[in-house]
Design a protein around this motif. Sequence first.
Motif, mmCIF file in Angstrom:
data_model
loop_
_atom_site.group_PDB
_atom_site.id
_atom_site.type_symbol
_atom_site.label_atom_id
_atom_site.label_comp_id
_atom_site.label_asym_id
_atom_site.label_seq_id
_atom_site.Cartn_x
_atom_site.Cartn_y
_atom_site.Cartn_z
ATOM 1 N N ILE A 171 1.529 -54.197 -24.058
ATOM 2 C CA ILE A 171 0.465 -54.747 -25.107
ATOM 3 C C ILE A 171 1.286 -55.706 -25.744
ATOM 4 C CG2 ILE A 171 -0.787 -53.831 -27.024
ATOM 5 C CD1 ILE A 171 -0.669 -50.960 -25.761
ATOM 6 N N LEU A 172 0.430 -56.827 -26.013
ATOM 7 C CA LEU A 172 1.051 -57.896 -26.785
ATOM 8 C C LEU A 172 0.584 -57.854 -28.216
ATOM 9 C CD1 LEU A 172 2.891 -60.478 -26.959
ATOM 10 C CD2 LEU A 172 1.031 -61.715 -25.982
ATOM 11 N N LEU A 173 0.954 -57.491 -29.174
ATOM 12 C CA LEU A 173 0.603 -57.076 -30.704
ATOM 13 C C LEU A 173 0.543 -58.210 -31.498
ATOM 14 C CD1 LEU A 173 -0.668 -54.847 -32.307
ATOM 15 C CD2 LEU A 173 1.591 -54.049 -32.606
ATOM 16 N N GLY A 174 -0.559 -58.808 -31.775
ATOM 17 C CA GLY A 174 -0.563 -59.899 -32.512
ATOM 18 C C GLY A 174 -0.800 -59.538 -34.052
ATOM 19 N N ARG A 175 -0.594 -60.569 -34.934
ATOM 20 C CA ARG A 175 -0.941 -60.118 -36.463
ATOM 21 C C ARG A 175 -2.475 -59.855 -36.616
ATOM 22 N NH1 ARG A 175 1.514 -61.499 -41.152
ATOM 23 N NH2 ARG A 175 3.163 -62.632 -40.146
ATOM 24 N N GLY A 176 -3.328 -60.671 -36.052
ATOM 25 C CA GLY A 176 -4.638 -60.569 -36.414
ATOM 26 C C GLY A 176 -5.399 -61.820 -37.271
ATOM 27 N N SER A 177 -6.340 -62.337 -37.235
ATOM 28 C CA SER A 177 -7.048 -63.313 -37.919
ATOM 29 C C SER A 177 -8.430 -62.963 -37.808
ATOM 30 C CB SER A 177 -6.370 -64.547 -37.645
ATOM 31 O OG SER A 177 -7.180 -65.640 -38.295
ATOM 32 N N VAL A 214 4.612 -47.301 -21.565
ATOM 33 C CA VAL A 214 3.802 -48.636 -22.308
ATOM 34 C C VAL A 214 4.895 -49.346 -23.108
ATOM 35 C CG1 VAL A 214 2.060 -49.141 -24.145
ATOM 36 C CG2 VAL A 214 1.499 -47.394 -22.610
ATOM 37 N N VAL A 215 4.617 -50.627 -22.797
ATOM 38 C CA VAL A 215 5.625 -51.414 -23.754
ATOM 39 C C VAL A 215 4.892 -52.256 -24.667
ATOM 40 C CG1 VAL A 215 7.421 -53.483 -23.616
ATOM 41 C CG2 VAL A 215 7.536 -51.628 -21.729
ATOM 42 N N VAL A 216 5.015 -52.318 -25.958
ATOM 43 C CA VAL A 216 4.559 -52.994 -27.043
ATOM 44 C C VAL A 216 5.576 -54.241 -27.414
ATOM 45 C CG1 VAL A 216 3.581 -52.973 -29.335
ATOM 46 C CG2 VAL A 216 3.351 -50.961 -27.727
ATOM 47 N N LEU A 217 5.117 -55.422 -27.379
ATOM 48 C CA LEU A 217 5.657 -56.816 -27.651
ATOM 49 C C LEU A 217 5.065 -57.070 -28.899
ATOM 50 C CD1 LEU A 217 5.933 -58.258 -24.055
ATOM 51 C CD2 LEU A 217 7.571 -56.829 -25.420
ATOM 52 N N PRO A 218 5.547 -56.994 -30.192
ATOM 53 C CA PRO A 218 4.969 -57.562 -31.308
ATOM 54 C C PRO A 218 5.153 -59.081 -31.238
ATOM 55 C CG PRO A 218 6.648 -55.799 -31.797
ATOM 56 C CD PRO A 218 6.848 -56.190 -30.393
ATOM 57 N N TYR A 219 3.945 -59.867 -31.566
ATOM 58 C CA TYR A 219 4.089 -61.308 -31.553
ATOM 59 C C TYR A 219 4.115 -61.786 -32.632
ATOM 60 C CZ TYR A 219 2.415 -65.743 -29.355
ATOM 61 O OH TYR A 219 2.209 -66.981 -29.073
ATOM 62 N N TYR A 220 5.347 -61.662 -33.314
ATOM 63 C CA TYR A 220 6.039 -61.802 -34.554
ATOM 64 C C TYR A 220 7.269 -62.521 -34.585
ATOM 65 C CZ TYR A 220 2.692 -58.803 -36.632
ATOM 66 O OH TYR A 220 1.490 -58.054 -36.950
ATOM 67 N N LEU A 221 7.424 -63.573 -35.419
ATOM 68 C CA LEU A 221 8.794 -64.369 -35.582
ATOM 69 C C LEU A 221 9.821 -63.557 -36.557
ATOM 70 C CD1 LEU A 221 7.340 -67.888 -36.425
ATOM 71 C CD2 LEU A 221 9.022 -67.089 -34.463
ATOM 72 N N PHE A 222 9.473 -62.916 -37.506
ATOM 73 C CA PHE A 222 10.100 -62.224 -38.434
ATOM 74 C C PHE A 222 9.992 -60.778 -38.721
ATOM 75 C CE2 PHE A 222 10.753 -66.881 -38.925
ATOM 76 C CZ PHE A 222 12.237 -67.200 -38.541
ATOM 77 N N THR A 223 10.897 -60.048 -39.346
ATOM 78 C CA THR A 223 10.532 -58.745 -39.805
ATOM 79 C C THR A 223 9.760 -58.752 -41.115
ATOM 80 O OG1 THR A 223 11.419 -56.494 -40.117
ATOM 81 C CG2 THR A 223 12.563 -58.230 -41.189
ATOM 82 N N GLY A 224 9.150 -57.445 -41.671
ATOM 83 C CA GLY A 224 8.418 -57.497 -42.615
ATOM 84 C C GLY A 224 7.676 -56.248 -42.790
#
Length: 290
Positions: free
Chosen positions: A134-140, A192-202
């Motif tokens: 699962i590629l997990l994006g921020r959402g817009s 299930v492998v979750v891949l956060p589509y993020y540059l930095f933590t937060g």
Amino acid sequence: MSETILLVGHGSRAANGNREIEQFVQSWRERQPAWRIEVCFIEFAEPLLDAGLTRAAQDARRVIVVPLILNAAGHAKMEIPAHIAAARLRHPATEFVYARHLGAVEPVLHILERTLRRAMLALDAPDPKTTGVILLGRGSSDRVANGEVAKMARWLHEETSHELVDIAFTGITHPRLETVVQRHSRIGMTQVVVLPYYLFTGTLIERIQRQIAHLRQQYPLLRFGLGGHFGFEEEIFGLLDERVRAARADGTARAEHMMECDGCKYRGLAEPHESHHHDHAHTHAREVPA
């Protein structure tokens, strides 16, 4: 000609996220000692855009504004260009050039492939055909930005042996992570492998970690792997170097046309005699805060 490169980070409510960006900037300076590199933030951290642009313009004939953003939505298409337009009025002797965002490109795919391999090894290398991704994006609310996440998921599917590579979003749009995990469980995935589509933590990375902990309790027979964010990967530095060099070569006239406009909700909002370059002041698409 004196030149400043202004890196624009999103900014986070979590102080550790902003510190990571500052550490990233320091690393980039060490890699490019001949460049004057400054940093500012869109929100939640100082200096904000106007202050950053003003500082960058001091003693500079040219400022190259580089968005440290994966997928271009309202901030990159609307907010940053509006602040650049105001900075041009405040500093008429300085040329402001807007570089392209990072985008859904081959180097980002390489990061995702490497992150997936690490997560699979952490699970003791299970069968990829029974391991959902699962590629997990921020959402817009910007469909082009969400489409870039879908594009990377498709590329990842074609470059790996995983039969199921899905997308989910942290907010604004759907599907959400829990819904996609339910789907993977129903069709028989055992990992299930979750891949956060993020540059930095937060705050959102922290939320994702909590969500994975809850999902492990909800699905005790399903093993979960979680990838990390990838701001400090070599490809990100390389992409930024490319964006700066392209902005230098193209100049103001072309750099503002480097956004992906097909499918953009703002397409056609410019005046009829103007080219579409997103440098207009309509309300921008909302994005999930970091």
